[in-house]
Design a protein around this motif. Structure first.
Motif, PDB file in Angstrom:
ATOM      1  N   ILE A 103       0.820  -1.203   0.000  1.00 40.63           N
ATOM      2  CA  ILE A 103       0.000   0.000   0.000  1.00 40.63           C
ATOM      3  C   ILE A 103       0.857   1.256   0.000  1.00 40.63           C
ATOM      4  N   PHE A 104       2.046   1.207   0.636  1.00 39.97           N
ATOM      5  CA  PHE A 104       2.928   2.358   0.615  1.00 39.97           C
ATOM      6  C   PHE A 104       3.443   2.640  -0.800  1.00 39.97           C
ATOM      7  N   VAL A 105       3.769   1.574  -1.543  1.00 38.22           N
ATOM      8  CA  VAL A 105       4.247   1.762  -2.916  1.00 38.22           C
ATOM      9  C   VAL A 105       3.118   2.313  -3.799  1.00 38.22           C
ATOM     10  N   ARG A 106       1.894   1.849  -3.584  1.00 40.34           N
ATOM     11  CA  ARG A 106       0.758   2.362  -4.353  1.00 40.34           C
ATOM     12  C   ARG A 106       0.538   3.844  -4.062  1.00 40.34           C
ATOM     13  N   ILE A 107       0.660   4.216  -2.793  1.00 35.61           N
ATOM     14  CA  ILE A 107       0.516   5.622  -2.425  1.00 35.61           C
ATOM     15  C   ILE A 107       1.576   6.465  -3.118  1.00 35.61           C
ATOM     16  N   GLU A 108       2.804   5.988  -3.101  1.00 38.27           N
ATOM     17  CA  GLU A 108       3.884   6.768  -3.716  1.00 38.27           C
ATOM     18  C   GLU A 108       3.703   6.855  -5.230  1.00 38.27           C
ATOM     19  N   LEU A 109       3.229   5.778  -5.860  1.00 36.46           N
ATOM     20  CA  LEU A 109       2.982   5.810  -7.303  1.00 36.46           C
ATOM     21  C   LEU A 109       1.951   6.874  -7.648  1.00 36.46           C
ATOM     22  N   VAL A 110       0.839   6.886  -6.934  1.00 33.80           N
ATOM     23  CA  VAL A 110      -0.219   7.869  -7.207  1.00 33.80           C
ATOM     24  C   VAL A 110       0.283   9.278  -6.937  1.00 33.80           C
ATOM     25  N   ASN A 111       1.003   9.476  -5.829  1.00 36.09           N
ATOM     26  CA  ASN A 111       1.530  10.802  -5.517  1.00 36.09           C
ATOM     27  C   ASN A 111       2.516  11.278  -6.573  1.00 36.09           C
ATOM     28  N   ARG A 112       3.293  10.350  -7.110  1.00 36.39           N
ATOM     29  CA  ARG A 112       4.254  10.708  -8.160  1.00 36.39           C
ATOM     30  C   ARG A 112       3.521  11.171  -9.418  1.00 36.39           C
ATOM     31  N   ILE A 113       2.470  10.457  -9.773  1.00 40.35           N
ATOM     32  CA  ILE A 113       1.686  10.803 -10.963  1.00 40.35           C
ATOM     33  C   ILE A 113       1.010  12.160 -10.786  1.00 40.35           C
ATOM     34  N   ILE A 114       0.494  12.417  -9.574  1.00 39.32           N
ATOM     35  CA  ILE A 114      -0.154  13.703  -9.304  1.00 39.32           C
ATOM     36  C   ILE A 114       0.874  14.831  -9.308  1.00 39.32           C
ATOM     37  N   GLU A 115       1.963  14.628  -8.597  1.00 39.55           N
ATOM     38  CA  GLU A 115       2.978  15.676  -8.446  1.00 39.55           C
ATOM     39  C   GLU A 115       3.571  16.080  -9.787  1.00 39.55           C
ATOM     40  N   LYS A 116       3.905  15.093 -10.615  1.00 43.82           N
ATOM     41  CA  LYS A 116       4.543  15.375 -11.911  1.00 43.82           C
ATOM     42  C   LYS A 116       3.528  15.503 -13.046  1.00 43.82           C
ATOM     43  N   GLN A 117       2.240  15.284 -12.725  1.00 51.02           N
ATOM     44  CA  GLN A 117       1.162  15.329 -13.720  1.00 51.02           C
ATOM     45  C   GLN A 117       1.470  14.421 -14.916  1.00 51.02           C
ATOM     46  N   HIS A 118       1.887  13.215 -14.584  1.00 52.84           N
ATOM     47  CA  HIS A 118       2.206  12.236 -15.616  1.00 52.84           C
ATOM     48  C   HIS A 118       0.917  11.650 -16.202  1.00 52.84           C
ATOM     49  N   VAL A 119       0.834  11.610 -17.525  1.00 49.54           N
ATOM     50  CA  VAL A 119      -0.263  10.926 -18.202  1.00 49.54           C
ATOM     51  C   VAL A 119       0.273   9.802 -19.089  1.00 49.54           C
ATOM     52  N   LYS A 162      -6.130  -6.217   4.926  1.00 51.22           N
ATOM     53  CA  LYS A 162      -6.145  -5.443   6.163  1.00 51.22           C
ATOM     54  C   LYS A 162      -6.205  -3.932   5.968  1.00 51.22           C
ATOM     55  N   TYR A 163      -5.706  -3.428   4.845  1.00 51.44           N
ATOM     56  CA  TYR A 163      -5.574  -1.988   4.682  1.00 51.44           C
ATOM     57  C   TYR A 163      -6.367  -1.488   3.485  1.00 51.44           C
ATOM     58  N   ASP A 164      -6.636  -0.196   3.514  1.00 53.09           N
ATOM     59  CA  ASP A 164      -7.277   0.438   2.363  1.00 53.09           C
ATOM     60  C   ASP A 164      -7.030   1.945   2.426  1.00 53.09           C
ATOM     61  N   CYS A 165      -7.052   2.590   1.278  1.00 51.48           N
ATOM     62  CA  CYS A 165      -7.012   4.042   1.175  1.00 51.48           C
ATOM     63  C   CYS A 165      -7.396   4.390  -0.255  1.00 51.48           C
ATOM     64  N   GLU A 166      -7.709   5.644  -0.491  1.00 47.36           N
ATOM     65  CA  GLU A 166      -8.187   6.042  -1.821  1.00 47.36           C
ATOM     66  C   GLU A 166      -7.129   5.830  -2.896  1.00 47.36           C
ATOM     67  N   HIS A 167      -5.844   5.944  -2.540  1.00 46.20           N
ATOM     68  CA  HIS A 167      -4.770   5.727  -3.509  1.00 46.20           C
ATOM     69  C   HIS A 167      -4.746   4.280  -3.974  1.00 46.20           C
ATOM     70  N   SER A 168      -4.841   3.369  -3.017  1.00 41.34           N
ATOM     71  CA  SER A 168      -4.833   1.955  -3.359  1.00 41.34           C
ATOM     72  C   SER A 168      -6.039   1.587  -4.208  1.00 41.34           C
ATOM     73  N   LYS A 169      -7.181   2.166  -3.893  1.00 43.77           N
ATOM     74  CA  LYS A 169      -8.408   1.847  -4.623  1.00 43.77           C
ATOM     75  C   LYS A 169      -8.282   2.175  -6.108  1.00 43.77           C
ATOM     76  N   ILE A 170      -7.710   3.339  -6.433  1.00 42.60           N
ATOM     77  CA  ILE A 170      -7.650   3.708  -7.854  1.00 42.60           C
ATOM     78  C   ILE A 170      -6.584   2.920  -8.592  1.00 42.60           C
ATOM     79  N   VAL A 171      -5.518   2.519  -7.902  1.00 44.74           N
ATOM     80  CA  VAL A 171      -4.513   1.664  -8.550  1.00 44.74           C
ATOM     81  C   VAL A 171      -5.130   0.308  -8.882  1.00 44.74           C
ATOM     82  N   VAL A 172      -5.878  -0.259  -7.950  1.00 43.70           N
ATOM     83  CA  VAL A 172      -6.540  -1.544  -8.176  1.00 43.70           C
ATOM     84  C   VAL A 172      -7.565  -1.421  -9.300  1.00 43.70           C
ATOM     85  N   GLN A 173      -8.327  -0.336  -9.312  1.00 46.23           N
ATOM     86  CA  GLN A 173      -9.336  -0.142 -10.356  1.00 46.23           C
ATOM     87  C   GLN A 173      -8.699  -0.040 -11.734  1.00 46.23           C
TER      88      GLN A 173
END
Length: 443
Positions: A103-119, A162-173
């Motif tokens: 879940i930490f890696v998923r959070i960092e992936l999403v934050n990286r995409i948001i921060e750098k506005q990667h598409v 055991k864990y969940d957060c909005e970042h993980s949800k969108i990576v899974v989706q």
């Protein structure tokens, strides 16, 4: 096995049937008792990451979640999920928690995409680029982004137990929409030959050829799209608004007390449960109410106000971070005051209960800057440090939601018959005065 140490800058140790009283006996309050500050585990520690990847797990992505100095930690995402204190060797060791790592890696992936506005993950190389070949037409947009994509795919993108957060949800989706048909081991191998085309089944059932770079571009673009949707933005805004509100009210509590008292004693303490205790959420809330009631009724404690924050951690369960503000004319020995308050907590929840005396840490030199203890109204520097520590506590909203909390919320919702029920995680003795809209009043 050989443990790989992670030594914190402050050398801090984490603190790893209820009885309801009609009064708190004075002899008990004066008794010198041993403070339970550590709770080392006897279980063996196993690494699920390589030595090179340790710093990825413990890198600055946590600053984005917490934005706080390490020396103010009495617990953190790192301590709660990925490390434990080894008392024998006097340092922290990374322990096995594969779900937390995911879940930490998923959070960092999403934050990286948001921060750098990667598409996209790969882009076509310029015609004059010496790396461009007939078999190699694309290059990485961001090396760190590719590393995170590779890690996410290697770990797998199934929902966590055991864990969940909005970042993980969108990576899974995004993964389920675009990559679920592939074996993750095959996908992982394509990072070495990203321009190699391979066959996939189209929605119509026909086989079409696509390169791995195109597939990853679609994956990154989909994650970015999901970060722009209302639900994700709402969760981010809700977290930020809640943090700002908590910080505002907690600061106003201190200001209101200092406006009336030129000298106060600030006690910072964490309330915890024992290893064998597993209270329900309703019991946890009731325990704090009971504890605060007896603290107020204790004549030897002149408490002017308090602030508390409820959190949940993997191995320590529910726990409270608390600030108590006492009259400086009546008190001076902050360590003993913290111990006295902590013993009241133990008397409420049982002898297995534990507390962490942060004032003792401060006197032992474990904090670079000290904002607790005796605080004078005109000591602006100490006031600044105190407010910064309060800001740290109020910003420590659970970035990751443990599903135990969701289950407990649901149970409480059913018991209270309130559909909009949510766990109150913050409180203070300071009463907020409602703001009056003068325009409406005049109308």
């Amino acid at each position: 096995m050989n443990h790989i140490p992670y030594v914190m800058n402050n050398n801090q140790k984490p603190v790893l049937s209820n009885e309801y009283l009609t009064h708190v006996p004075e002899p008990f309050l004066k008794k010198q008792t041993e403070i339970n500050e550590t709770d080392p585990s006897d279980q063996s520690v196993q690494m699920t990451v390589t030595a090179e990847e340790q710093f990825l797990l413990l890198n600055s992505m946590y600053d984005g979640c917490l934005n706080a100095a390490d020396d103010q930690h009495t617990g953190s995402l790192v301590l709660d999920y990925l490390t434990e204190y080894n008392e024998e060797f006097d340092h922290y060791v990374i322990r096995s928690n594969p779900e937390a790592e995911k879940i930490f890696v998923r959070i960092e992936l999403v934050n990286r995409i948001i921060e750098k506005q990667h598409v996209q993950a790969y882009q076509e190389l310029h015609a004059n680029n010496p790396l461009k070949k007939p078999y190699n037409k694309s290059g990485m947009v961001d090396k760190q982004l590719i590393h995170l994509l590779k890690k996410v795919i290697e770990q797998g993108c199934k929902p966590l137990e055991k864990y969940d957060c909005e970042h993980s949800k969108i990576v899974v989706q995004a993964f389920n929409e675009l990559l679920n048909q592939f074996d993750r081991r095959d996908l992982h191998s394509f990072f070495n030959i990203p321009n190699e085309p391979f066959a996939v089944n189209s929605p119509a059932g026909a086989k079409v050829f696509i390169s791995f770079t195109q597939l990853m571009n679609q994956f990154v673009e989909r994650i970015y799209q999901l970060t722009q949707e209302q639900e994700f933005k709402y969760q981010q805004k809700k977290r930020m608004d809640r943090s700002r509100y908590q910080q505002k009210v907690a600061t106003e509590c201190v200001d209101a007390i200092l406006a009336k008292h030129s000298r106060i004693v600030v006690v910072r303490i964490d309330f915890r449960y024992g290893k064998t205790q597993d209270p329900s959420l309703s019991q946890v809330k009731e325990d704090l109410i009971t504890c605060l009631r007896y603290i107020k009724r204790t004549k030897s404690l002149h408490v002017l106000g308090y602030t508390w924050k409820l959190e949940f951690a993997e191995h320590t369960g529910y726990h409270y971070h608390c600030f108590f503000y006492l009259d400086g004319r009546e008190h001076s020995q902050d360590i003993k005051l913290a111990q006295q308050i902590g013993e009241i907590w133990k008397k409420v929840v049982g002898s297995e209960g534990a507390y962490h005396n942060c004032n003792l840490d401060a006197h032992n030199g474990k904090y670079l800057e000290i904002g607790i203890g005796t605080v004078q109204r005109n000591d602006l520097d100490k006031y600044r440090i105190l407010i910064e520590v309060i800001r740290y506590i109020t910003k420590r909203d659970q970035f990751i939601v443990h599903k135990r909390i969701l289950e407990d919320e649901q149970k409480e919702r059913e018991l209270t018959d309130k559909k909009a029920y949510f766990v109150r995680v913050f409180g203070t003795s300071f009463k907020i005065k409602p703001t009056v809209n003068t325009k409406q009043k005049g109308a």
